[in-house]
Each structure stands twice: as C-alpha cells, then as structure tokens.
Design a protein around this motif. Structure first.
Motif, PDB file in Angstrom:
ATOM      1  N   ASP A 217      37.940  34.352  37.460  1.00  0.00           N
ATOM      2  CA  ASP A 217      36.789  33.857  38.219  1.00  0.00           C
ATOM      3  C   ASP A 217      35.554  34.656  37.822  1.00  0.00           C
ATOM      4  N   LEU A 218      34.631  33.996  37.113  1.00  0.00           N
ATOM      5  CA  LEU A 218      33.373  34.634  36.713  1.00  0.00           C
ATOM      6  C   LEU A 218      32.305  34.337  37.758  1.00  0.00           C
TER       7      LEU A 218
ATOM      8  N   CYS B 265      47.176  28.476  42.187  1.00  0.00           N
ATOM      9  CA  CYS B 265      46.892  29.332  41.037  1.00  0.00           C
ATOM     10  C   CYS B 265      47.027  30.807  41.403  1.00  0.00           C
ATOM     11  N   SER B 266      47.230  31.605  40.389  1.00  0.00           N
ATOM     12  CA  SER B 266      47.178  33.055  40.531  1.00  0.00           C
ATOM     13  C   SER B 266      45.906  33.541  39.850  1.00  0.00           C
ATOM     14  N   VAL B 267      44.975  34.071  40.639  1.00  0.00           N
ATOM     15  CA  VAL B 267      43.709  34.547  40.076  1.00  0.00           C
ATOM     16  C   VAL B 267      43.899  36.010  39.683  1.00  0.00           C
ATOM     17  N   VAL B 268      43.941  36.254  38.386  1.00  0.00           N
ATOM     18  CA  VAL B 268      44.326  37.581  37.892  1.00  0.00           C
ATOM     19  C   VAL B 268      43.146  38.514  37.690  1.00  0.00           C
ATOM     20  N   TRP B 269      41.928  37.961  37.599  1.00  0.00           N
ATOM     21  CA  TRP B 269      40.747  38.793  37.306  1.00  0.00           C
ATOM     22  C   TRP B 269      39.519  38.100  37.883  1.00  0.00           C
ATOM     23  N   ALA B 270      38.623  38.875  38.480  1.00  0.00           N
ATOM     24  CA  ALA B 270      37.387  38.326  39.043  1.00  0.00           C
ATOM     25  C   ALA B 270      36.264  39.322  38.825  1.00  0.00           C
ATOM     26  N   ALA B 271      35.077  38.814  38.571  1.00  0.00           N
ATOM     27  CA  ALA B 271      33.956  39.703  38.279  1.00  0.00           C
ATOM     28  C   ALA B 271      32.660  39.162  38.854  1.00  0.00           C
TER      29      ALA B 271
ATOM     30  N   ALA C 257      33.998  29.428  36.868  1.00  0.00           N
ATOM     31  CA  ALA C 257      32.708  30.106  36.731  1.00  0.00           C
ATOM     32  C   ALA C 257      31.642  29.432  37.567  1.00  0.00           C
ATOM     33  N   SER C 258      30.871  30.249  38.269  1.00  0.00           N
ATOM     34  CA  SER C 258      29.715  29.774  39.037  1.00  0.00           C
ATOM     35  C   SER C 258      28.495  30.574  38.604  1.00  0.00           C
TER      36      SER C 258
END
Length: 306
Positions: free
Chosen positions: A5-6, A22-28, A68-69
């Motif tokens: 997730d960007l 889903c499995s969200v593995v990384w977010a920034a 991405a947003s």
C-alpha cells in the motif's frame, strides 16, 4: 494475495484489502503521524515513513497487488488546482512513484485511487502510457462509496491496471443507500447553542434554511453552495468527509461538529478502528482515506473477474 500500500495514510486501502482476503505485507507514507495510525491498526504489516519518489523498491517485499493513493490535492477542485503552483505540481508528481514501483516489481495488478479530476491532469496521458509501456492495460472506474454500503457520497476514480491483453472492467452490485442517521449520535458530543454571541449571520441563515427544508434535525456543511445553503437530510448519505471539520449536526436550538468517531463511521471504517487522540489529526487522515468497503469491493470484483 499479497499486497503493498503506497501513500497508505490512515489505512483505508489496507483495511479494505484485508476485508477482501489480502495480506498487506508493506505500507508506506511520508507523514509519520499517518504511519503511526496505520501501524496501530495493522501491526503485522511492515511500515516505512519515506518520500516514495525516493524509495528503494528492492527493499520492498514481493507482492501480487500494488495499491496506491497518490496525493490528490493538486488535482482536486476543492484545493484550487492552480496551474504553476509549486506545491500542487509537487503533489501531482507523486503519481510517478506508482510507475517506478510497478517497473521494479511488475505485480500482476495495480489499483490506483484518486479524485476524478486525476484523469484531467495534463500529464495523465504520459503517465498512462508509461504504465502501458510496462505491459499494463488500464481500466478506469468512477465509484461512489454510497453504492457500496458507505453512508457517504464520495466519488473517486479507481484505475485497475492489469498485465493482461484487455482492460479489466469490473462489475459491482449496487447496495442500498445507508443514511447519515446511521452514525450520528444525538446523545454525544460537545453541543453549543445555535444563537450564541459571535455566531456568523451566514451560519444562522443556513441553519434557518435547513430548518425550513428538513425540520428540527439535519446536517449543515460550512460551504456556500449546494447543501451549504439548504442543509442535508439525515435520511440520505452525508456528503464527502474532508480533511478539516466540515459537517455540523443541527438538533433544534443546538449544534455541534461531527466527532472523529462519526467521521470514522461515515468513511466505512470498522467500529474498533483506532484513531489518533487529537481530533484535528484524526479528521485529517480520515478525510484523505480510501473508504474501506469500496477497496474491498474492488478487490473482490478483481478476484471474481480473474
């Protein structure tokens, strides 16, 4: 399905992705306060606070789905969208981070969310062609959150980019509209008299017009057009939640602004979703968020069409 997730913000896209299996593995995100709020609710996700235009994509876990947003302020009519404004130019350029990430990882699916005016950006054709050059077919969808069980009219552009021969146009069931009355709590909040010293004549005029239109109880935004002149019935979805306090609740001779908890409900977040203690910060990140039920339905429709 593994996702990243960007521009993750408060976590609306991530929350919807989890709802969709889903499995969200990384977010920034570039803002530490937003990252902290996201991490509080998604402790199993790896978090990064950084400028995504400078990201080292090799350090990001492998994934099937990129969410991405990019920053919307430079595209939004509500923020002026002034040509040549350096701040707006910089915000629009964040969309190129999506291309950079997709080029490195080549996930099967990329979903980009933004305001509808994103497609009117002067560089949108070049941005679209950059993703197409990477092998993606783009399918734009304009989605109103009110059609997905969210008690808010919130039209946003969702672009579904897939590594396929043809664009993936999604089909959604349209759910019954959920009214604003579903989340407004008349037993809570910091109420004030409507007729108090210092209350602006414009506010009193709008409240009076709302009473004529809707009776004792209704919503009133602090804007001078549309619902701002007539008030808004509690029997329909609220208008868009923004990054600043916008909506007041009118109850007879008293009024107050929506609480952060009511804003959370209006965005479709779960009732146990944790928010920052500071009201202003909580409203800010909620107003920037993706409505989780919409993200969920987009992902479920992608899975059904795949």
């Amino acid at each position: 399905m593994r996702a990243i997730d960007l521009f993750a913000g408060a976590g609306g896209f991530t929350t919807g992705a989890v709802m969709g299996g889903c499995s969200v593995v990384w977010a920034a995100n570039h803002w530490q306060s937003a990252v902290d709020a996201h991490a509080l609710n998604h402790p199993g996700t790896i978090h990064a606070c950084q400028d995504l235009q400078q990201a080292a994509w090799a350090d990001v876990p492998a994934h099937d789905l990129l969410l991405a947003s990019p920053c919307c302020q430079g595209h939004s009519r509500a923020r002026g969208k002034l040509a040549g404004n350096p701040q707006h130019d910089a915000s629009r350029s964040t969309a190129w981070a999506v291309v950079s990430a997709a080029e490195h990882h080549r996930p099967q699916i990329v979903v980009i969310e933004n305001v509808v005016d994103f497609a009117a950006w002067s560089l949108y054709p070049a941005w679209r062609m950059a993703l197409e050059a990477l092998g993606y077919c783009l399918a734009p969808h304009i989605i109103d959150a009110a059609n997905h069980g969210v008690p808010q009219h919130r039209e946003r552009l969702f672009i579904v980019a897939t590594r396929s021969k043809h664009p993936l146009m999604l089909q959604f069931p349209i759910l019954d509209r959920v009214p604003a009355s579903s989340f407004v709590d008349f037993e809570a909040g910091a109420w004030q008299p409507i007729n108090k010293p210092g209350r602006s004549a414009a506010t009193l005029r709008r409240v009076g017009a709302g009473r004529t239109q809707h009776g004792k109880r209704f919503l009133a935004p602090f804007y001078g057009s549309g619902s701002g002149e007539t008030g808004r019935s509690l029997g329909r979805p609220i208008g868009a939640i923004t990054t600043r306090d916008r909506w007041s609740v009118i109850d007879g001779d008293r009024m107050r602004m929506l609480s952060k908890w009511e804003c959370r409900a209006a965005m479709g977040f779960p009732a146990n979703y944790q928010l920052p203690a500071q009201h202003r910060l909580a409203v800010h990140i909620l107003g920037n968020a993706v409505a989780p039920p919409v993200a969920r339905d987009v992902i479920l429709a992608i899975k059904a069409a795949a």
